[in-house]
Structure formats: C-alpha cells, structure tokens
Scaffold this motif. Structure first.
Motif, PDB file in Angstrom:
ATOM      1  N   ALA A  23       0.826  -1.206   0.000  1.00  0.00           N
ATOM      2  CA  ALA A  23       0.000   0.000   0.000  1.00  0.00           C
ATOM      3  C   ALA A  23       0.861   1.256   0.000  1.00  0.00           C
ATOM      4  O   ALA A  23       0.572   2.226  -0.711  1.00  0.00           O
ATOM      5  CB  ALA A  23      -0.926  -0.002   1.218  1.00  0.00           C
ATOM      6  N   ALA A  24       1.927   1.245   0.791  1.00  0.00           N
ATOM      7  CA  ALA A  24       2.817   2.411   0.845  1.00  0.00           C
ATOM      8  C   ALA A  24       3.452   2.663  -0.514  1.00  0.00           C
ATOM      9  O   ALA A  24       3.491   3.810  -0.996  1.00  0.00           O
ATOM     10  CB  ALA A  24       3.898   2.193   1.907  1.00  0.00           C
ATOM     11  N   LEU A  25       3.953   1.619  -1.158  1.00  0.00           N
ATOM     12  CA  LEU A  25       4.584   1.780  -2.467  1.00  0.00           C
ATOM     13  C   LEU A  25       3.591   2.281  -3.516  1.00  0.00           C
ATOM     14  O   LEU A  25       3.915   3.174  -4.313  1.00  0.00           O
ATOM     15  CB  LEU A  25       5.192   0.450  -2.918  1.00  0.00           C
ATOM     16  CG  LEU A  25       6.432  -0.012  -2.152  1.00  0.00           C
ATOM     17  CD1 LEU A  25       6.771  -1.442  -2.529  1.00  0.00           C
ATOM     18  CD2 LEU A  25       7.622   0.902  -2.420  1.00  0.00           C
ATOM     19  N   SER A  26       2.409   1.716  -3.524  1.00  0.00           N
ATOM     20  CA  SER A  26       1.437   2.113  -4.540  1.00  0.00           C
ATOM     21  C   SER A  26       0.968   3.551  -4.337  1.00  0.00           C
ATOM     22  O   SER A  26       0.828   4.315  -5.300  1.00  0.00           O
ATOM     23  CB  SER A  26       0.234   1.161  -4.533  1.00  0.00           C
ATOM     24  OG  SER A  26      -0.460   1.208  -3.302  1.00  0.00           O
ATOM     25  N   LEU A  27       0.768   3.960  -3.089  1.00  0.00           N
ATOM     26  CA  LEU A  27       0.320   5.328  -2.829  1.00  0.00           C
ATOM     27  C   LEU A  27       1.381   6.352  -3.192  1.00  0.00           C
ATOM     28  O   LEU A  27       1.076   7.399  -3.774  1.00  0.00           O
ATOM     29  CB  LEU A  27      -0.080   5.479  -1.361  1.00  0.00           C
ATOM     30  CG  LEU A  27      -1.466   4.958  -0.995  1.00  0.00           C
ATOM     31  CD1 LEU A  27      -1.680   5.035   0.520  1.00  0.00           C
ATOM     32  CD2 LEU A  27      -2.554   5.767  -1.708  1.00  0.00           C
ATOM     33  N   VAL A  28       2.623   6.069  -2.845  1.00  0.00           N
ATOM     34  CA  VAL A  28       3.697   7.000  -3.201  1.00  0.00           C
ATOM     35  C   VAL A  28       3.788   7.138  -4.715  1.00  0.00           C
ATOM     36  O   VAL A  28       3.999   8.244  -5.237  1.00  0.00           O
ATOM     37  CB  VAL A  28       5.046   6.532  -2.615  1.00  0.00           C
ATOM     38  CG1 VAL A  28       6.198   7.329  -3.201  1.00  0.00           C
ATOM     39  CG2 VAL A  28       5.036   6.687  -1.102  1.00  0.00           C
ATOM     40  N   GLY A  29       3.607   6.038  -5.424  1.00  0.00           N
ATOM     41  CA  GLY A  29       3.636   6.097  -6.875  1.00  0.00           C
ATOM     42  C   GLY A  29       2.466   6.858  -7.463  1.00  0.00           C
ATOM     43  O   GLY A  29       2.603   7.522  -8.488  1.00  0.00           O
TER      44      GLY A  29
END
Length: 211
Positions: A23-29
């Motif tokens: 979730a963290a990776l996808s949101l930052v992207g």
C-alpha cells in the motif's frame, strides 16, 4: 498510543506487513510522498492506523521497509525463474569488464526510469537529506550493498591485471554511479542506455591498465 513508540516487530503478521508495504509503495507512486499518509496507507492495506504506528515510527520507515522488501521479493522471483543475473556477487564476471559494467548500468537506468521504483527512491533520498537517521539507514540498507557489488567486481578486474593496481575500487565506482545519479536526481537530460554506455567508456579510460 504515541506514533513514535518503538515498533513491536515480534507481533507483526506477515500478511498484514506485506499489505502495508504494498500500500505504501502504490500510494507514493500514485499521489507522491508528500500526500501519502499513515491513514491512507492503513485504508489501502485494510488495517487500522494504530497497527502501523505499533510497527513503524513514521511513514518514511514504512516506505523504507517496503522498498527493501520489494527488492528482496524481486530477487527471489528472478532466482526462482532463472532470470537472476550477475552470478554469486551480483555483477557478471565474464572477463570483459566493459561489457559487464555496461550491462549493470543499463539495468540501473531501467530501474531508475521505472515509476514503481523511481517514486519511492526519490522520496527516500529526499527524506534522508532532512532526517540524518533515515539517511544513514537508507545508505546502510539500500545503497551500500549495491556499491559493494561494484567494489567486488573492480577488485576482481585488478587481480586479473585489467584495472590499475593503484586504483581504489571504492572511489572508482563513483565514476560509474555518480553521473547516473546526478542526471537522474536533477532531471537535466534523459537517462538512457546510450548515456550509461558512454559513462562506462569514459570511466574505464582512466581505470584500465594501458597497453
């Protein structure tokens, strides 16, 4: 509960941990680091925000673990399907130093141009400048292991009589890495395979034993 309490990793569910990391990776992207919040990560992962606060001291810490985890999973997948490159030390040693370094720098260009990798890398790089502790963790966990691969390959080339004996591999590798990093960070010009090839060619002119 204070959001700065030390994480209790012993109580973490691996399924929840991976959901939070993803979730963290996808949101930052999607929205950028500044607009990514613990609340947003929790909602995307399907957990309570207090779960994240129990396990990590900050969103930067979440992103750091997520990025390390992403790299580990990619390495596992590559090894499983037989596409992992670089052999035992991570960088190929075919005896042709220029070709080996060119292959790795081209792969680095591809990674830095990949939105899934670029966004968290830029976020962690910028946050590490502001937060010295996070910066030290970024270097220790992500940067230094990669740099040591170059040290190992350059030392092997020294032992083979290809690279000058008076060269310090730890300094020499910066001739290869720094130009790519500079162009990528500042977005001065496109980061391409052709540029990586030119960097290798110019660096090796100063490193190789001359006939």
């Amino acid at each position: 509960m204070s959001p700065h309490k030390a994480p209790d990793s012993s109580r973490r569910s691996d399924r929840s941990r991976r959901a939070i990391c993803d979730a963290a990776l996808s949101l930052v992207g999607e929205v950028g680091y500044a607009r990514t919040t613990i609340e947003g990560i929790a909602a995307r992962a399907g957990v309570g925000k207090q779960t994240i606060y129990r396990w990590w001291p900050s969103k930067a810490a979440v992103l750091m673990e997520a990025f390390v985890d992403m790299g580990a999973r990619a390495a596992e997948a590559a090894e499983a399907d037989g596409t992992a490159g670089g052999g035992e030390h991570g960088i190929p040693d075919t005896g042709d130093l220029a070709a080996d370094l060119g292959l790795v720098l081209r792969a680095t260009v591809d990674e830095l141009n990949d939105p899934a990798i670029e966004a968290p890398t830029r976020a962690l790089t910028a946050e590490g400048v502001i937060d010295p502790a996070l910066g030290a963790q970024f270097v220790e966990n992500l940067l230094e292991p990669q740099l040591q691969l170059y040290v190992t390959r350059l030392r092997a080339a020294q032992e083979a009589g290809q690279v000058r004996a008076d060269i310090d591999p730890r300094i020499a590798l910066e001739l290869l890495i720094a130009p790519l990093t500079h162009r990528w960070l500042l977005r001065t010009l496109p980061l391409t395979h052709e540029y990586a090839d030119q960097v290798v060619d110019l660096a090796l002119r100063g490193l190789l034993v001359q006939p």
